[in-house]
Design a protein around this motif. Structure first.
Motif, mmCIF file in Angstrom:
data_model
loop_
_atom_site.group_PDB
_atom_site.id
_atom_site.type_symbol
_atom_site.label_atom_id
_atom_site.label_comp_id
_atom_site.label_asym_id
_atom_site.label_seq_id
_atom_site.Cartn_x
_atom_site.Cartn_y
_atom_site.Cartn_z
ATOM 1 N N LYS A 162 0.294 -1.342 0.267
ATOM 2 C CA LYS A 162 -0.376 -0.152 -0.264
ATOM 3 C C LYS A 162 0.649 1.126 -0.001
ATOM 4 N N HIS A 163 1.948 1.186 0.723
ATOM 5 C CA HIS A 163 3.098 2.126 0.830
ATOM 6 C C HIS A 163 3.978 3.060 -0.554
ATOM 7 N N THR A 164 3.625 1.515 -1.458
ATOM 8 C CA THR A 164 4.375 1.476 -2.985
ATOM 9 C C THR A 164 2.921 2.115 -4.064
ATOM 10 N N VAL A 165 2.110 1.490 -3.909
ATOM 11 C CA VAL A 165 0.901 2.333 -4.533
ATOM 12 C C VAL A 165 0.568 3.989 -4.415
ATOM 13 N N LYS A 166 0.754 4.185 -2.912
ATOM 14 C CA LYS A 166 0.415 5.617 -3.004
ATOM 15 C C LYS A 166 0.903 6.657 -3.512
ATOM 16 N N ALA A 167 2.346 6.077 -3.102
ATOM 17 C CA ALA A 167 3.066 6.481 -3.907
ATOM 18 C C ALA A 167 3.440 6.832 -5.034
ATOM 19 N N TYR A 168 3.158 5.896 -5.958
ATOM 20 C CA TYR A 168 3.117 6.015 -7.877
ATOM 21 C C TYR A 168 1.932 6.784 -7.989
ATOM 22 N N ILE A 169 0.831 6.568 -6.899
ATOM 23 C CA ILE A 169 -0.364 7.591 -7.442
ATOM 24 C C ILE A 169 0.021 8.619 -7.076
ATOM 25 N N ASN A 170 0.959 9.131 -6.395
ATOM 26 C CA ASN A 170 1.159 10.987 -6.130
ATOM 27 C C ASN A 170 2.642 11.158 -7.076
ATOM 28 N N ASP A 171 2.884 10.278 -7.586
ATOM 29 C CA ASP A 171 3.958 10.684 -8.256
ATOM 30 C C ASP A 171 3.213 11.032 -9.929
ATOM 31 N N ILE A 172 2.207 10.365 -10.128
ATOM 32 C CA ILE A 172 2.043 10.685 -11.606
ATOM 33 C C ILE A 172 1.488 11.648 -11.345
#
Length: 297
Positions: free
Chosen positions: A20-30
């Motif tokens: 969930k931490h990686t998913v959140k980071a990816y979404i924020n970057d996009i």
């Protein structure tokens, strides 16, 4: 929605199995990518009109901001993943990230603790209080099992098998692994669990091993703060975190002659190359191995 972020989030969680931490980071970057491009172009940008030039422009901008290479590399990884998802889902015909390259990263050796420093930290814990008994078990598991801080916080009583001396860990991407518990860690975990069973946990937290004063599961930040406080009390000047115990666990095993693939399995690394960073052994140890095992030594 022009970004297709909800669908992308489901893809990352279910198909890629990312944490969930990686998913959140990816979404924020996009989101940052679209926000930057919309502002720089003075118009709303959609995924279907982004080109490789737009992406290079964005990466140049974050580089000028002085963002670390590791963070830039993660952003590139997230952007590539996003557009690959759009192609796979038939939202796009061509992937604009094909020629996109990540910045080269220096392989940074992790900070580790010596056995003497580990002992100093263990000795500083006050075992005369219930909190101290809990904290001792936590540190023993971080070092004795090489756990990530999230894995420690989310450890369940139902996944602790003291009779066979193993714990089941739900790691990154919900991947399960069995990790053996060493003698010292097992001893202090057993002592704590005897006390833990007397505690009535808050609703929804009855199966969590480690609880805070509100009878709920511990947060990652509380463990970070606790470890920092312990290091300070023990007089250790290194900048350590809960992950330092995981690094020390792996390093000490390999220095002791453990098989790299066995360490990979216990750490839950998907690639052996991630585990190889722990082979930064001291020269005296390497020399002793050559002298002991090489036929012409």
């Amino acid at each position: 929605m022009i970004f297709q972020l909800p669908s992308y989030k489901v893809y990352l969680s279910l198909e890629r199995g990312l944490s969930k931490h990686t998913v959140k980071a990816y979404i924020n970057d996009i989101s940052k990518l679209f926000s930057y491009l919309s502002n720089s172009e003075n118009t709303e940008i959609s995924y279907d009109n982004i080109t490789d030039k737009h992406l290079i422009q964005f990466l140049a901008a974050i580089n000028e901001l002085g963002i670390e290479a590791s963070s830039q590399a993660r952003m590139v990884s997230g952007i590539k993943s996003y557009f690959q998802f759009l192609v796979l889902s038939n939202y796009l015909e061509e992937d604009p990230t094909i020629l996109l390259e990540s910045p080269r990263l220096k392989r940074k050796l992790p900070e580790t603790l010596s056995l003497h420093e580990i002992d100093k930290i263990m000795e500083i814990i006050d075992l005369s209080t219930p909190e101290g008994i809990r904290n001792k078990a936590m540190i023993e598991l971080l070092y004795g099992c090489g756990l990530r801080v999230t894995e420690l916080c989310e450890l369940k009583i139902s996944n602790v098998y003291t009779d066979v001396e193993f714990i089941k860990i739900i790691g990154k991407g919900n991947k399960e692994r069995l990790v053996p518990i060493g003698t010292s860690a097992l001893k202090h975990l057993t002592i704590y669990l005897n006390e833990r069973r007397k505690i009535v946990a808050a609703n929804g937290f009855s199966d969590f091993v480690f609880l805070n004063r509100f009878k709920k599961s511990l947060s990652r930040i509380s463990v970070f703060n606790f470890v920092k406080e312990l290091a300070l009390k023990a007089g250790i000047q290194k900048n350590i975190s809960p992950h330092t115990f995981r690094h020390s666990f792996a390093t000490h095993l390999i220095e002791g002659g453990a098989d790299l693939y066995a360490v990979q399995e216990m750490l839950g690394h998907s690639s052996i190359t991630t585990t190889e960073i722990y082979t930064h052994l001291d020269r005296d140890y390497l020399k002793s191995v050559v002298l002991q095992y090489h036929p012409r030594s």
